[in-house]
Design an enzyme around this catalytic site. Sequence first.
Site, PDB file in Angstrom:
ATOM      1  N   HIS A  36       0.828  -1.211   0.000  1.00  0.00           N
ATOM      2  CA  HIS A  36       0.000   0.000   0.000  1.00  0.00           C
ATOM      3  C   HIS A  36       0.863   1.262   0.000  1.00  0.00           C
ATOM      4  O   HIS A  36       0.467   2.295   0.507  1.00  0.00           O
ATOM      5  CB  HIS A  36      -0.997  -0.009   1.168  1.00  0.00           C
ATOM      6  CG  HIS A  36      -2.091  -1.019   0.962  1.00  0.00           C
ATOM      7  ND1 HIS A  36      -3.174  -0.782   0.162  1.00  0.00           N
ATOM      8  CD2 HIS A  36      -2.233  -2.284   1.427  1.00  0.00           C
ATOM      9  CE1 HIS A  36      -3.961  -1.851   0.139  1.00  0.00           C
ATOM     10  NE2 HIS A  36      -3.414  -2.782   0.886  1.00  0.00           N
ATOM     11  N   THR A  37       2.044   1.135  -0.568  1.00  0.00           N
ATOM     12  CA  THR A  37       2.916   2.300  -0.722  1.00  0.00           C
ATOM     13  C   THR A  37       2.943   2.787  -2.166  1.00  0.00           C
ATOM     14  O   THR A  37       3.295   3.936  -2.416  1.00  0.00           O
ATOM     15  CB  THR A  37       4.358   1.962  -0.302  1.00  0.00           C
ATOM     16  OG1 THR A  37       4.691   0.704  -0.890  1.00  0.00           O
ATOM     17  CG2 THR A  37       4.489   1.855   1.207  1.00  0.00           C
ATOM     18  N   GLY A 120      -7.827 -13.704  -7.792  1.00  0.00           N
ATOM     19  CA  GLY A 120      -8.305 -12.996  -6.609  1.00  0.00           C
ATOM     20  C   GLY A 120      -7.580 -13.375  -5.337  1.00  0.00           C
ATOM     21  O   GLY A 120      -8.109 -13.240  -4.247  1.00  0.00           O
ATOM     22  N   SER A 124      -1.756 -10.921  -8.332  1.00  0.00           N
ATOM     23  CA  SER A 124      -1.746 -10.084  -9.515  1.00  0.00           C
ATOM     24  C   SER A 124      -2.128 -10.801 -10.801  1.00  0.00           C
ATOM     25  O   SER A 124      -1.522 -10.590 -11.854  1.00  0.00           O
ATOM     26  CB  SER A 124      -0.345  -9.488  -9.659  1.00  0.00           C
ATOM     27  OG  SER A 124      -0.416  -8.375 -10.446  1.00  0.00           O
ATOM     28  N   ASP A 173       2.006  -3.709  -9.723  1.00  0.00           N
ATOM     29  CA  ASP A 173       1.767  -5.018 -10.331  1.00  0.00           C
ATOM     30  C   ASP A 173       2.167  -5.070 -11.808  1.00  0.00           C
ATOM     31  O   ASP A 173       2.976  -5.916 -12.197  1.00  0.00           O
ATOM     32  CB  ASP A 173       0.310  -5.443 -10.131  1.00  0.00           C
ATOM     33  CG  ASP A 173      -0.064  -5.508  -8.656  1.00  0.00           C
ATOM     34  OD1 ASP A 173       0.837  -5.419  -7.810  1.00  0.00           O
ATOM     35  OD2 ASP A 173      -1.261  -5.646  -8.355  1.00  0.00           O
ATOM     36  N   TYR A 222     -10.360  -1.177  -0.866  1.00  0.00           N
ATOM     37  CA  TYR A 222      -9.112  -0.662  -1.424  1.00  0.00           C
ATOM     38  C   TYR A 222      -9.271   0.825  -1.755  1.00  0.00           C
ATOM     39  O   TYR A 222      -8.434   1.650  -1.387  1.00  0.00           O
ATOM     40  CB  TYR A 222      -8.755  -1.473  -2.674  1.00  0.00           C
ATOM     41  CG  TYR A 222      -7.449  -1.099  -3.332  1.00  0.00           C
ATOM     42  CD1 TYR A 222      -6.249  -1.649  -2.892  1.00  0.00           C
ATOM     43  CD2 TYR A 222      -7.402  -0.217  -4.411  1.00  0.00           C
ATOM     44  CE1 TYR A 222      -5.041  -1.329  -3.508  1.00  0.00           C
ATOM     45  CE2 TYR A 222      -6.215   0.103  -5.030  1.00  0.00           C
ATOM     46  CZ  TYR A 222      -5.036  -0.461  -4.581  1.00  0.00           C
ATOM     47  OH  TYR A 222      -3.849  -0.132  -5.186  1.00  0.00           O
TER      48      TYR A 222
HETATM   49  C1  GLA Z   1      -2.964  -4.277  -5.159  1.00  0.00           C
HETATM   50  C2  GLA Z   1      -2.759  -3.164  -6.165  1.00  0.00           C
HETATM   51  C3  GLA Z   1      -1.331  -2.640  -6.098  1.00  0.00           C
HETATM   52  C4  GLA Z   1      -0.941  -2.283  -4.665  1.00  0.00           C
HETATM   53  C5  GLA Z   1      -1.281  -3.415  -3.708  1.00  0.00           C
HETATM   54  C6  GLA Z   1      -1.048  -3.053  -2.261  1.00  0.00           C
HETATM   55  O1  GLA Z   1      -2.168  -5.379  -5.510  1.00  0.00           O
HETATM   56  O2  GLA Z   1      -3.010  -3.629  -7.482  1.00  0.00           O
HETATM   57  O3  GLA Z   1      -1.189  -1.536  -6.932  1.00  0.00           O
HETATM   58  O4  GLA Z   1      -1.550  -1.086  -4.261  1.00  0.00           O
HETATM   59  O5  GLA Z   1      -2.623  -3.828  -3.855  1.00  0.00           O
HETATM   60  O6  GLA Z   1       0.305  -2.856  -2.025  1.00  0.00           O
END
Ligand code: GLA
Length: 388
Positions: A36-37, A120, A124, A173, A222
């Site tokens: 989440h950065t 899910g 990714s 991702d 999210y």
């Molecule tokens: C998902 C999003 C990424 C990222 C992560 C958390 O995978 O697709 O862009 O924000 O969550 O780190």
Amino acid sequence: MDGRAAEVSRRFEGAFGGEPAAVARAPGRVNLIGEHTDYNGGLVLPLAVDRDTRVALRPRADTRVLGFSRERGASESELAAPPASDWLDYARGVARLLADAGRIPARGFELCVETDLPQGAGLSSSAAFEAAVALALLGAAGVTAQRADRPELARLCQRAEAEFVGVPCGIMDPFTVLCSDAGAALWLDCASLESRPVALPDSLALWIFDSGVERSLRSGAYAERRAECERALGGARAALARPLASLSELAPEELAGLERALDPVALRRARHVVTENRRVRAFAAALTRGDLAAAGAALFASHASLRDDYAVSCAESDALVSESRALAGCLGARMTGAGFGGCTVHAVEAAHATGFAPALAERFRARFGRTPRHWRTAAAAPAELLAP
Ligand code: GLA
């Protein structure tokens, strides 16, 4: 072409008749640390995993888009139609943006897809699908995406998901899937998109456990975290009277001064981002000096911050992390990806790698009554065009 690429081509022939014009593959990713950065202008350290999505594709003369997925069945649409909340949306989003950018003709296509990535689960699968489609569409137009083009392509995949599918994800991702190096993790500064490979020592084994709690980025949580970070950023700008571009520009010692300016939730979200960036640096530095214990400690600390300050974990992921602490050879563990379920990643001393997984699976089964899926993984190759 490897065996599995030949298989997706055969399936294409079965579904649509004739040969595909292009075949491509793209791996999933697991994030080691830096969660989440990415959408907060911070640091991430993911790697491409050794499971992937393969697509075979052929342009059409008209604008129909026909898809066949081994996992999700058939779907059909028009290139210009609005999103249909369907798996084919990801492919149409990518195709439309590539056409808008003048890189491919605005035509329909036939597409066959197969994957061994769990859907899910926070590995990714969507970025893998988008990247494979992007490389195959370019390949069918006679273009092999060079390394220098790939960051731009990653941005295009991110935009397709945000603007067309409606998931406001960050750059981590698609960038990992397209721009990492085989055999290494990827250090990425999401503000500048500067990146470099980070070698992983042979003495480190990585296990992924799937909590089995299905998450969906569309669930809203999210987007809610993103909005909370925006709120924290607005509050920090006002309190510090300086033009911060992102929460990652806050210095750790500035956090205490924000206690009155931010509401408690916004403060916790900001604290996670600031401390997580510090943990990414600590983790990478520990790997470089061969201090696996310190690297593992950063993983455990990241999990605690995601659980307590960012509030994106769940009981099953917490249990996988806390149970692994007691097992021989476990250096560190954390939830990986967006959270709210999905997978955990475990760093284990290679000498203990085989005993670790059955022991953790058994502890999880004793608590939740089912055996979680798990895999050992290694840093794999990024997305590639396999044919032509
Ligand atoms: C998902 C999003 C990424 C990222 C992560 C958390 O995978 O697709 O862009 O924000 O969550 O780190």
